[in-house]
Design a protein around this motif. Sequence first.
Motif, PDB file in Angstrom:
ATOM      1  N   SER A  57       9.021  33.132   4.899  1.00 45.41           N
ATOM      2  CA  SER A  57       8.830  31.757   5.373  1.00 45.41           C
ATOM      3  C   SER A  57       7.365  31.506   5.742  1.00 45.41           C
ATOM      4  O   SER A  57       6.826  30.428   5.477  1.00 45.41           O
ATOM      5  N   VAL A  58       6.715  32.499   6.341  1.00 48.16           N
ATOM      6  CA  VAL A  58       5.290  32.379   6.658  1.00 48.16           C
ATOM      7  C   VAL A  58       4.491  32.249   5.368  1.00 48.16           C
ATOM      8  O   VAL A  58       3.613  31.381   5.246  1.00 48.16           O
ATOM      9  N   PHE A  59       4.788  33.083   4.381  1.00 46.35           N
ATOM     10  CA  PHE A  59       4.079  33.013   3.099  1.00 46.35           C
ATOM     11  C   PHE A  59       4.306  31.654   2.421  1.00 46.35           C
ATOM     12  O   PHE A  59       3.384  31.087   1.840  1.00 46.35           O
ATOM     13  N   ALA A  60       5.534  31.115   2.512  1.00 47.72           N
ATOM     14  CA  ALA A  60       5.825  29.801   1.920  1.00 47.72           C
ATOM     15  C   ALA A  60       5.005  28.715   2.622  1.00 47.72           C
ATOM     16  O   ALA A  60       4.474  27.801   1.968  1.00 47.72           O
ATOM     17  N   MET A  61       4.886  28.798   3.948  1.00 52.11           N
ATOM     18  CA  MET A  61       4.064  27.839   4.695  1.00 52.11           C
ATOM     19  C   MET A  61       2.603  27.950   4.260  1.00 52.11           C
ATOM     20  O   MET A  61       1.928  26.945   4.030  1.00 52.11           O
ATOM     21  N   LEU A  62       2.106  29.183   4.123  1.00 54.51           N
ATOM     22  CA  LEU A  62       0.706  29.392   3.741  1.00 54.51           C
ATOM     23  C   LEU A  62       0.402  28.833   2.350  1.00 54.51           C
ATOM     24  O   LEU A  62      -0.706  28.352   2.098  1.00 54.51           O
ATOM     25  N   ALA A  63       1.381  28.875   1.450  1.00 55.11           N
ATOM     26  CA  ALA A  63       1.181  28.366   0.086  1.00 55.11           C
ATOM     27  C   ALA A  63       0.924  26.864   0.072  1.00 55.11           C
ATOM     28  O   ALA A  63       0.349  26.346  -0.887  1.00 55.11           O
ATOM     29  N   LYS A  64       1.290  26.171   1.129  1.00 56.47           N
ATOM     30  CA  LYS A  64       1.140  24.714   1.195  1.00 56.47           C
ATOM     31  C   LYS A  64      -0.131  24.275   1.932  1.00 56.47           C
ATOM     32  O   LYS A  64      -0.388  23.079   2.058  1.00 56.47           O
ATOM     33  N   GLN A  65      -0.907  25.200   2.413  1.00 58.15           N
ATOM     34  CA  GLN A  65      -2.069  24.873   3.239  1.00 58.15           C
ATOM     35  C   GLN A  65      -3.299  24.521   2.396  1.00 58.15           C
ATOM     36  O   GLN A  65      -3.429  24.978   1.262  1.00 58.15           O
ATOM     37  N   PRO A  66      -4.230  23.744   2.968  1.00 55.90           N
ATOM     38  CA  PRO A  66      -5.435  23.347   2.230  1.00 55.90           C
ATOM     39  C   PRO A  66      -6.477  24.455   2.126  1.00 55.90           C
ATOM     40  O   PRO A  66      -7.445  24.316   1.383  1.00 55.90           O
ATOM     41  N   GLN A  67      -6.317  25.536   2.884  1.00 59.47           N
ATOM     42  CA  GLN A  67      -7.262  26.645   2.875  1.00 59.47           C
ATOM     43  C   GLN A  67      -6.553  27.926   2.445  1.00 59.47           C
ATOM     44  O   GLN A  67      -5.355  28.080   2.667  1.00 59.47           O
ATOM     45  N   ARG A  68      -7.323  28.833   1.860  1.00 53.47           N
ATOM     46  CA  ARG A  68      -6.775  30.148   1.538  1.00 53.47           C
ATOM     47  C   ARG A  68      -6.486  30.892   2.836  1.00 53.47           C
ATOM     48  O   ARG A  68      -7.230  30.778   3.802  1.00 53.47           O
ATOM     49  N   PRO A  69      -5.401  31.674   2.892  1.00 47.03           N
ATOM     50  CA  PRO A  69      -5.018  32.309   4.153  1.00 47.03           C
ATOM     51  C   PRO A  69      -5.909  33.464   4.576  1.00 47.03           C
ATOM     52  O   PRO A  69      -6.499  34.161   3.760  1.00 47.03           O
ATOM     53  N   HIS A  70      -5.952  33.631   5.896  1.00 53.67           N
ATOM     54  CA  HIS A  70      -6.596  34.758   6.559  1.00 53.67           C
ATOM     55  C   HIS A  70      -5.533  35.414   7.430  1.00 53.67           C
ATOM     56  O   HIS A  70      -4.724  34.720   8.044  1.00 53.67           O
ATOM     57  N   PHE A  71      -5.548  36.727   7.503  1.00 53.56           N
ATOM     58  CA  PHE A  71      -4.653  37.464   8.397  1.00 53.56           C
ATOM     59  C   PHE A  71      -5.543  38.250   9.350  1.00 53.56           C
ATOM     60  O   PHE A  71      -5.765  39.448   9.177  1.00 53.56           O
ATOM     61  N   THR A  72      -6.088  37.556  10.357  1.00 51.75           N
ATOM     62  CA  THR A  72      -7.026  38.201  11.263  1.00 51.75           C
ATOM     63  C   THR A  72      -6.335  38.902  12.418  1.00 51.75           C
ATOM     64  O   THR A  72      -6.958  39.695  13.116  1.00 51.75           O
ATOM     65  N   GLY A  73      -5.058  38.611  12.637  1.00 53.90           N
ATOM     66  CA  GLY A  73      -4.317  39.323  13.665  1.00 53.90           C
ATOM     67  C   GLY A  73      -4.056  40.759  13.247  1.00 53.90           C
ATOM     68  O   GLY A  73      -3.960  41.646  14.082  1.00 53.90           O
ATOM     69  N   GLY A  74      -3.951  40.986  11.980  1.00 54.98           N
ATOM     70  CA  GLY A  74      -3.773  42.334  11.464  1.00 54.98           C
ATOM     71  C   GLY A  74      -2.447  42.535  10.756  1.00 54.98           C
ATOM     72  O   GLY A  74      -1.441  41.908  11.087  1.00 54.98           O
ATOM     73  N   LEU A  75      -2.474  43.402   9.773  1.00 50.05           N
ATOM     74  CA  LEU A  75      -1.289  43.805   9.022  1.00 50.05           C
ATOM     75  C   LEU A  75      -1.175  45.322   9.143  1.00 50.05           C
ATOM     76  O   LEU A  75      -2.177  46.024   9.019  1.00 50.05           O
ATOM     77  N   GLU A  76       0.020  45.817   9.388  1.00 51.04           N
ATOM     78  CA  GLU A  76       0.219  47.256   9.560  1.00 51.04           C
ATOM     79  C   GLU A  76       0.414  47.930   8.203  1.00 51.04           C
ATOM     80  O   GLU A  76       1.401  47.677   7.514  1.00 51.04           O
TER      81      GLU A  76
END
Length: 193
Positions: A57-76
Motif C-alpha cells: 500500500s505504501v508503494f502504491a501511494m508512492l507511485a502516485k506522487q509527483p516526486q521520486r521516492p526517498h526512504f531516509t528512515g531506513g530499510l533493513e
Amino acid sequence: GLYLSEGYVITSRGCPNRCWFCEVPRREGGIRELPIRDGWNVLDDNLLACSEEHIRSVFAMLAKQPQRPHFTGGLEAARLKQWHVDALRELRTRQMFFAYDTEDDREPLAEAGRMLIAAGFTAASHALRCYVLVGYPLDSFDLAEQRLRFALGCGFTPMAMLYRGRDGKRDLDWMRFQKRWARPAIIHAGVTR
C-alpha cells in the motif's frame, strides 16, 4: 503529516528489533502500522518490518506522487526480498538508506547490494546509501573505516552515524572522523583516505 515538511510521510512507528544502541523500541515499542498519507520521503523506523499488505500500500501511494521516492528512515537489509527490490526499481527510487550497525548486518547488506545492483541500481547514482554506526564502546577508527569501506564496496554510499551514549557526550576525535564520512562528495573524491 502534522509538523512534517511537505512530502515527508510516516506510515509506521516502532521496530521489532531490540538493538542495544537504539532508542526506537524503548521509545516507540514494536511495529505499529499507521494510516497511509501522501508523501514521497518515507521516514519510517523500519518499513520492511511491516506487513506485506502495508508495504504494498505504501508503494502504491508512492507511485502516485509527483516526486521520486526517498526512504531516509531506513530499510533493513535482512528483511529485503526480491519483490521489494522490483518495486523499488519500478518506483525509480531516488534514494534509499540501509544500515550497517553491527556485524550481523554485514552479510545482509552485501546481499542487498547484490540484489539492488542486479536490478539496475548503480553505485554511481548514489541512490544506494548506508548509515554506518561508528564510535561506540570498543570501536576503533580502523574498524569503523573497514565497515565504511565495506559498505562502499557493496555499492552503497556510506554515512557515518556517530554513537552517542545516554549521557549525550561525543568524543572530539570521533566527531572529526564522522564528519569526513558523512558527506558523499568527500567520500567519492577519496578525501577520506
